[in-house]
Motif scaffolding. Sequence first.
Motif, short mmCIF file in Angstrom:
data_model
loop_
_atom_site.label_atom_id
_atom_site.label_comp_id
_atom_site.label_asym_id
_atom_site.label_seq_id
_atom_site.Cartn_x
_atom_site.Cartn_y
_atom_site.Cartn_z
N GLY A 120 0.61 -1.10 0.06
CA GLY A 120 0.08 -0.13 0.08
C GLY A 120 0.93 1.22 -0.06
O GLY A 120 0.67 2.38 0.48
N ILE A 121 2.18 1.38 -0.63
CA ILE A 121 3.02 2.22 -0.61
C ILE A 121 3.22 2.84 -1.97
O ILE A 121 3.24 1.65 -2.87
CB ILE A 121 4.17 1.90 0.07
N ASN A 122 3.16 4.01 -2.41
CA ASN A 122 3.70 4.29 -3.64
C ASN A 122 5.02 4.23 -4.19
O ASN A 122 6.08 4.41 -3.31
CB ASN A 122 3.47 6.14 -3.80
N LEU A 123 5.09 3.71 -5.58
CA LEU A 123 6.60 3.53 -5.76
C LEU A 123 6.96 4.77 -6.65
O LEU A 123 6.22 5.02 -7.61
CB LEU A 123 6.59 2.09 -6.76
N ILE A 124 8.32 5.12 -6.37
CA ILE A 124 9.02 6.04 -7.49
C ILE A 124 9.75 5.40 -8.26
O ILE A 124 10.85 4.88 -7.40
CB ILE A 124 9.38 7.16 -6.54
N ASP A 125 9.61 5.28 -9.39
CA ASP A 125 10.63 4.48 -10.24
C ASP A 125 11.91 5.28 -10.59
O ASP A 125 11.77 6.48 -11.04
CB ASP A 125 9.90 4.24 -11.59
N PRO A 126 13.10 4.90 -10.22
CA PRO A 126 14.07 5.82 -10.12
C PRO A 126 14.62 5.62 -11.77
O PRO A 126 15.55 6.55 -11.92
CB PRO A 126 15.35 4.77 -9.77
N THR A 127 14.03 4.91 -12.70
CA THR A 127 14.48 4.95 -14.13
C THR A 127 13.17 5.93 -14.96
O THR A 127 13.52 6.10 -16.05
CB THR A 127 14.60 3.76 -14.77
N ALA A 128 12.29 6.77 -14.16
CA ALA A 128 11.49 7.45 -14.85
C ALA A 128 12.15 9.02 -15.10
O ALA A 128 13.20 9.03 -14.72
CB ALA A 128 10.19 7.58 -13.80
N ASP A 129 11.17 9.59 -15.79
CA ASP A 129 11.52 11.04 -16.16
C ASP A 129 12.06 11.92 -14.66
O ASP A 129 10.90 11.84 -13.83
CB ASP A 129 10.32 11.47 -16.75
#
Length: 296
Positions: A143-152
Amino acid sequence: MFLYYFKGSVSNFGDELNAWLWPQIMPEVKFDEDQSTIVLPIGSIIQDTFPAASRKIVLGSGYGGYARKPVVDKAWSFYFVRGPQTAEVLGIDPKLAITDAAILLRAKADLLDPRPKKHAVSFMPHWESALYGSWKEVADGAGINLIDPTADVDHILDELRATEVLITEAMHGAIVADTLRVPWIPVLPTGPAHRFKWMDWCRSMNVAYEPDKIGASTAMEWVKLTKISPNHLARRVTRRVGWTIDPFIRASAIKQLKRVAKLRPTLSGEAICVERAEQAFEKLELFRNNYGMGKL
């Protein structure tokens, strides 16, 4: 003048910050492909792999232990480095150990403006963990937001600013969160090689490096990143049996991520953050005066 930063098989937030940041805060400094002068900005990129004849200008980068340390001679110029451990390894003036160059994001005043928080907790894995793991499934399960390190980069900055607390395996997740005054919880990188640089930066900001541990999210991630079983046989076996054990590994990661989310987060002192930013700005201005407006 060549702006050097690490470029891996996929985009990585910490490294891609260079392409995003420098043209915005130093538009008058023109970078090109001429490697007679090499600028080393954000990243663990101080190493012995550069041409001996090139001038090497260090603008906030650090030594990470990924390659042999360089012999520091007259070809090297240091405006500032990421932390005390870098200064110690290189044998340079400890006063040059200000902090990571990503603190110069504070030159973008709009990034410091308060904004509504959409995420109580976000998690940013290391880019290699994101490449080999199943962290979206783990984050969703917790239930946690993922921040993708490969994103913009713009997307990641927006997500960080909309987060109340960041759990991060990626060091530049912590650095940028701290810079933008978002409390953070460090997670021990699955790959042991990535740990030296964390201590270097934390010491620069007078915060204790006390990472917790979540573990890998897939068998392949563990095999690829720990280097304990790097041979091809281990990888072939992992590919064959991973589908049977990965659900158990993910379940453990979900449990650990939920637990870590309840821990007390870290944030450097406001005075330290402001002081380090001002010191970095002074070095940036010195660099700009020396090399801006086509002086090189």
